[in-house]
Scaffold this active site. Structure first.
Site: not given
Ligand code: EPU
Length: 344
Positions: A164, A233, A329
């Site tokens: 990012r 995000s 972000e």
């Molecule tokens: N989780 C929870 N509760 C929630 C949300 C997430 O427990 O309400 C847990 C999930 O179970 C998982 C972990 O947190 O174990 C990570 O969640 P997820 O896989 O949904 O991905 P993320 O880390 O939340 C990142 C990016 C997204 C991208 C996804 C897929 C960032 C800040 N966000 O999300 O990017 O689509 O990975 O690669 O790095 C964006 O930047 O707008 C965006 C959507």
């Protein structure tokens, strides 16, 4: 060049914040940027470059020249046995370009399908999802350099792409991105390592299926900005040192985490927010989405002050529980159109 005054930007930012710009201009050609900058200087206005509006927080009144980049075009510059080099106007819609690249059998960007915003914004925060970051497929970025007062092309290695992050974040008002040149593959090399993507793709190992699965996963988790105005995000996933992580993991062994190259550990902000009781919780008209706690939603006619109230409350609850400071972000603008630090 036609400069409009008192323009409502509500439908030009995906959080649908009411924001009136004192001055607004659309740019269709790279060289129009110079005329817009001269105008702003003559009027004593700061310049706010508006792209897809999917990663910014606007105040209700903006005394600035909003430069809305609408430069189109997809040009195939070169091709060899393994790669294509394609130059894309900053104003092309990102997702449409990803779909187009797949149709052309150009590979690499499929994991980044359905990310909101325009091509010109993609290098700024080095958009990334499902194990791919756009910087891996960028050859160079064409800019107008406001410091040197000239057009320039910055090679990917000089963009300092990181999670990012890029030089465009370090020096936010220096460069105006007019196009991005991608180097894409002619043979599919599917990246299936993220989460349950491999399972979702199954036996149909094609780029088109990978793209469809990414679209499906995003649609099932992330709110459609048209129904629930949001900026994706809202917080970055915090990066901790190994020591900091070990301390937290002792108390919270289930914390989702991703080891980083330099022995740091990235932890899931969505999980921290969820565990702090914010999933599906609202404060006034702004809350964290019920299916994905990382996404902040404007449920009614929120103002920037309402948004700040909610995200400050989230930050404070997460800090209290985990001693981790979440960093928003999206980019926050002042009434003068300048980028501001987020403060708690
Ligand atoms: N989780 C929870 N509760 C929630 C949300 C997430 O427990 O309400 C847990 C999930 O179970 C998982 C972990 O947190 O174990 C990570 O969640 P997820 O896989 O949904 O991905 P993320 O880390 O939340 C990142 C990016 C997204 C991208 C996804 C897929 C960032 C800040 N966000 O999300 O990017 O689509 O990975 O690669 O790095 C964006 O930047 O707008 C965006 C959507």
């Amino acid at each position: 060049m036609y400069v409009q005054q008192q323009v409502q930007l509500k439908h030009l930012n995906t959080l649908n914040l009411n924001a009136i710009a004192s001055h607004y201009v659309q740019i269709h050609q790279p060289h129009d940027v110079i005329e817009a900058l001269v105008f702003a200087e003559q009027q004593g206005l700061n310049v706010l470059v508006l792209s897809g509006g999917s990663n910014l927080l606007l105040p209700q009144q903006l005394q600035a020249l909003v430069v809305h980049l609408n430069i189109q075009g997809i040009d195939l510059l070169a091709e060899d046995e393994n790669t294509v080099t394609v130059k894309v106007g900053a104003g092309q819609v990102w997702h449409d370009f990803v779909l187009y690249s797949t149709q052309q059998n150009w590979f690499g960007l499929q994991n980044l399908a359905l990310i909101p915003g325009l091509v010109g914004a993609s290098p700024v925060q080095n958009i990334g999802a499902y194990g791919v970051e756009v910087g891996e497929f960028i050859e160079s970025v064409q800019v107008y350099d406001r410091e040197l007062k000239q057009f320039d092309s910055i090679l990917a290695e000089d963009c300092h792409f990181a999670y990012r992050h890029s030089i465009f974040k370090d020096q936010p008002s220096r460069y105006i991105i007019v196009s991005v040149t991608f180097k894409l593959l002619k043979h599919a090399d599917l990246k299936l390592n993220y989460g349950d993507l491999k399972q979702a793709v199954g036996d149909e190992l094609t780029a088109e299926n990978l793209q469809n699965q990414v679209i499906h996963i995003r649609q099932s988790k992330l709110p459609d900005p048209k129904a629930f105005p949001n900026v994706g995000s809202f917080f970055k996933n915090p990066i901790l040192t190994q020591n900091e992580f070990d301390k937290i993991a002792q108390q919270f062994p289930n914390i989702p985490h991703y080891p980083q190259a330099n022995s740091n550990v990235k932890v899931a902000a969505g999980w921290l927010i969820d565990q702090s009781g914010w999933k599906g919780k609202q404060l006034g008209s702004v809350g964290m989405f019920h299916k994905q706690a990382l996404v902040l939603v404007n449920y009614a006619e929120a103002t920037l002050a309402d948004v700040k109230n909610t995200y400050n409350a989230v930050q404070s609850d997460v800090k209290q529980k985990f001693s981790i400071q979440l960093e928003p972000e999206p980019v926050l603008y002042s009434e003068q159109g300048l980028i501001q630090a987020h403060s708690e």
